[in-house]
Design a protein around this motif. Structure first.
Motif, PDB file in Angstrom:
ATOM      1  N   ALA A 215       0.576  -0.971  -0.137  1.00  0.00           N
ATOM      2  CA  ALA A 215      -0.021  -0.090  -0.169  1.00  0.00           C
ATOM      3  C   ALA A 215       0.997   1.309  -0.037  1.00  0.00           C
ATOM      4  O   ALA A 215       1.407   1.690   1.191  1.00  0.00           O
ATOM      5  N   GLU A 216       1.222   1.570  -1.260  1.00  0.00           N
ATOM      6  CA  GLU A 216       2.253   2.794  -1.162  1.00  0.00           C
ATOM      7  C   GLU A 216       1.789   4.046  -0.530  1.00  0.00           C
ATOM      8  O   GLU A 216       2.436   4.754   0.030  1.00  0.00           O
ATOM      9  N   ARG A 217       0.537   4.581  -1.032  1.00  0.00           N
ATOM     10  CA  ARG A 217      -0.195   5.931  -0.405  1.00  0.00           C
ATOM     11  C   ARG A 217      -1.476   5.538  -0.252  1.00  0.00           C
ATOM     12  O   ARG A 217      -2.285   5.906  -1.299  1.00  0.00           O
ATOM     13  N   VAL A 218      -1.966   4.982   0.724  1.00  0.00           N
ATOM     14  CA  VAL A 218      -3.054   4.346   1.152  1.00  0.00           C
ATOM     15  C   VAL A 218      -3.589   5.359   2.575  1.00  0.00           C
ATOM     16  O   VAL A 218      -2.899   5.033   3.508  1.00  0.00           O
ATOM     17  N   PRO A 219      -4.632   6.376   2.566  1.00  0.00           N
ATOM     18  CA  PRO A 219      -4.799   6.988   3.990  1.00  0.00           C
ATOM     19  C   PRO A 219      -5.095   5.826   5.114  1.00  0.00           C
ATOM     20  O   PRO A 219      -5.801   4.707   4.810  1.00  0.00           O
ATOM     21  N   ARG A 220      -4.630   6.348   6.023  1.00  0.00           N
ATOM     22  CA  ARG A 220      -4.760   5.280   7.469  1.00  0.00           C
ATOM     23  C   ARG A 220      -4.061   4.248   7.215  1.00  0.00           C
ATOM     24  O   ARG A 220      -3.878   3.316   8.515  1.00  0.00           O
ATOM     25  N   LEU A 221      -3.044   3.994   6.255  1.00  0.00           N
ATOM     26  CA  LEU A 221      -1.983   2.939   6.374  1.00  0.00           C
ATOM     27  C   LEU A 221      -0.677   3.763   6.394  1.00  0.00           C
ATOM     28  O   LEU A 221      -0.393   4.622   5.551  1.00  0.00           O
ATOM     29  N   SER A 222       0.246   3.294   6.770  1.00  0.00           N
ATOM     30  CA  SER A 222       1.573   3.572   6.848  1.00  0.00           C
ATOM     31  C   SER A 222       2.266   3.605   5.397  1.00  0.00           C
ATOM     32  O   SER A 222       1.751   2.590   4.573  1.00  0.00           O
ATOM     33  N   ARG A 223       2.977   4.560   4.894  1.00  0.00           N
ATOM     34  CA  ARG A 223       3.445   4.632   3.728  1.00  0.00           C
ATOM     35  C   ARG A 223       4.170   3.356   3.379  1.00  0.00           C
ATOM     36  O   ARG A 223       5.064   2.822   4.026  1.00  0.00           O
ATOM     37  N   ASN A 224       4.118   2.672   2.130  1.00  0.00           N
ATOM     38  CA  ASN A 224       4.602   1.516   1.633  1.00  0.00           C
ATOM     39  C   ASN A 224       4.462   0.365   2.529  1.00  0.00           C
ATOM     40  O   ASN A 224       5.430  -0.380   2.660  1.00  0.00           O
ATOM     41  N   LYS A 225       3.439   0.158   3.058  1.00  0.00           N
ATOM     42  CA  LYS A 225       3.331  -0.738   4.068  1.00  0.00           C
ATOM     43  C   LYS A 225       2.895  -1.964   3.127  1.00  0.00           C
ATOM     44  O   LYS A 225       2.200  -2.111   2.290  1.00  0.00           O
ATOM     45  N   LEU A 226       3.804  -3.299   3.481  1.00  0.00           N
ATOM     46  CA  LEU A 226       3.452  -4.556   2.994  1.00  0.00           C
ATOM     47  C   LEU A 226       2.167  -5.253   3.383  1.00  0.00           C
ATOM     48  O   LEU A 226       2.049  -5.500   4.576  1.00  0.00           O
ATOM     49  N   ILE A 227       1.648  -5.557   2.435  1.00  0.00           N
ATOM     50  CA  ILE A 227       0.128  -5.865   2.493  1.00  0.00           C
ATOM     51  C   ILE A 227      -0.062  -7.455   2.222  1.00  0.00           C
ATOM     52  O   ILE A 227      -1.200  -8.117   2.401  1.00  0.00           O
ATOM     53  N   GLY A 228       0.930  -7.956   1.554  1.00  0.00           N
ATOM     54  CA  GLY A 228       0.753  -9.358   1.229  1.00  0.00           C
ATOM     55  C   GLY A 228       1.709  -9.759   0.395  1.00  0.00           C
ATOM     56  O   GLY A 228       2.671  -9.143  -0.381  1.00  0.00           O
ATOM     57  N   GLU A 229       2.224 -11.085   0.214  1.00  0.00           N
ATOM     58  CA  GLU A 229       3.170 -11.733  -0.523  1.00  0.00           C
ATOM     59  C   GLU A 229       2.601 -12.933  -1.235  1.00  0.00           C
ATOM     60  O   GLU A 229       1.949 -13.697  -0.543  1.00  0.00           O
ATOM     61  N   VAL A 230       2.656 -13.225  -2.595  1.00  0.00           N
ATOM     62  CA  VAL A 230       2.024 -14.273  -3.156  1.00  0.00           C
ATOM     63  C   VAL A 230       3.091 -14.753  -4.068  1.00  0.00           C
ATOM     64  O   VAL A 230       3.773 -14.197  -4.993  1.00  0.00           O
TER      65      VAL A 230
END
Length: 286
Positions: A222-237
């Motif tokens: 999540a590179e720039r998503v409100p309420r989430l930290s900048r560049n947050k890793l949200i998953g690995e596939v």
């Protein structure tokens, strides 16, 4: 519009039956010019707003897509609507969902009626080493994914169709890299725009060659998503290790799912081969 021509009548002593008429004349004469002009401006703004701009000219289609650079995001839709955000320190400047009114050379004007903002384009869109770039307001931007969001369901494309807007990276190990919305198990729609109702996001990788024993995977941010930290890793596939059978594939699909969908913002997928990043692609959830 020229001022309303008004010449006062010769003075006549007021009669009771004509008081309302003189009041009406005073309204037109005393403030009529301003009122007519104001009404004309308001009607003009309404008509221009309803028109929503003229879309993107055929010779400017390369502008369409999601662009990002240093603290800057630019999204230009096929219908000419623009989203722009530039962050400076704790503040930011933003334009949201306004139409492009016209292009002036490489520059473009955004807004409604007389209220427009001109974006200076120092370098128009150009393709360099597999990446589309342009410089707007002094910031170099890179385009993510496909610009048109067109529907291309053929997964088995020839090597000559590399996609001129794909950032392969990794020394050219990928001949194409796309984001897609899965319509069913076999059909998909390539796009870089998703909605919060999409519960499955798919990254499609087209390696130049698959070798037995190779390992491919993806990291989703999540590179720039409100309420989430900048560049947050949200998953690995990850994709299973390449075998004799899977080495014959022309493409690899890696999907990230969420039962509740994904919040709006800008996301990034990094494609990994044997532990090293070989490609990056961005997309937007709206």
């Amino acid at each position: 519009m020229q001022p309303y021509p008004y010449t006062p009548s010769p003075y006549v002593p007021p009669a009771p039956a004509r008081k309302s008429g003189k009041t009406w004349l005073w309204v037109l004469g005393g403030c009529g010019c301003f009122s007519v002009l104001a009404i004309a401006v308001i009607l003009g703004v309404i008509l221009l707003a309803a028109s929503g701009g003229g879309g993107i000219p055929s010779d400017k289609q390369a502008y369409v897509g999601d662009w990002s650079g240093s603290d800057t995001t630019l999204s230009i839709k096929p219908d000419g609507k623009v989203f722009w955000e530039r962050r400076k320190g704790s503040g930011s400047s933003k334009v949201e969902n306004l139409p492009i009114q016209r292009f002036i050379g490489d520059d473009f004007e955004v807004g409604v009626g007389p209220f427009t903002t001109r974006f200076a384009v120092q370098s128009p869109p150009k393709l360099t080493a597999g990446r589309w770039t342009m410089t707007v307001e002094g910031v170099q931007l890179t385009r993510a994914g496909t610009s048109s969001g067109g529907d291309r369901s053929d997964d088995n494309r020839s090597g000559s169709d590399t996609g001129d807007d794909t950032p392969p990276g990794g020394g050219g190990q990928l001949r194409d890299l796309k984001m897609a919305r899965m319509l069913d198990d076999d059909d998909m729609q390539f796009t870089s725009f998703f909605t919060t109702r999409d519960t499955r996001l798919t990254c499609v990788i087209y390696p130049r060659k698959l070798e037995i024993g190779e390992n491919y995977g993806s990291r989703w941010y999540a590179e720039r998503v409100p309420r989430l930290s900048r560049n947050k890793l949200i998953g690995e596939v990850d994709f299973p290790t390449i075998t004799q059978k899977t080495s014959q594939l022309t493409g690899i699909r890696l999907s990230l799912t969420s039962d509740s969908g994904f919040p709006p913002g800008v996301y990034r997928v990094e494609v990994v081969k044997d532990g090293g990043v070989i490609g990056t692609i961005r997309f937007t959830v709206e």
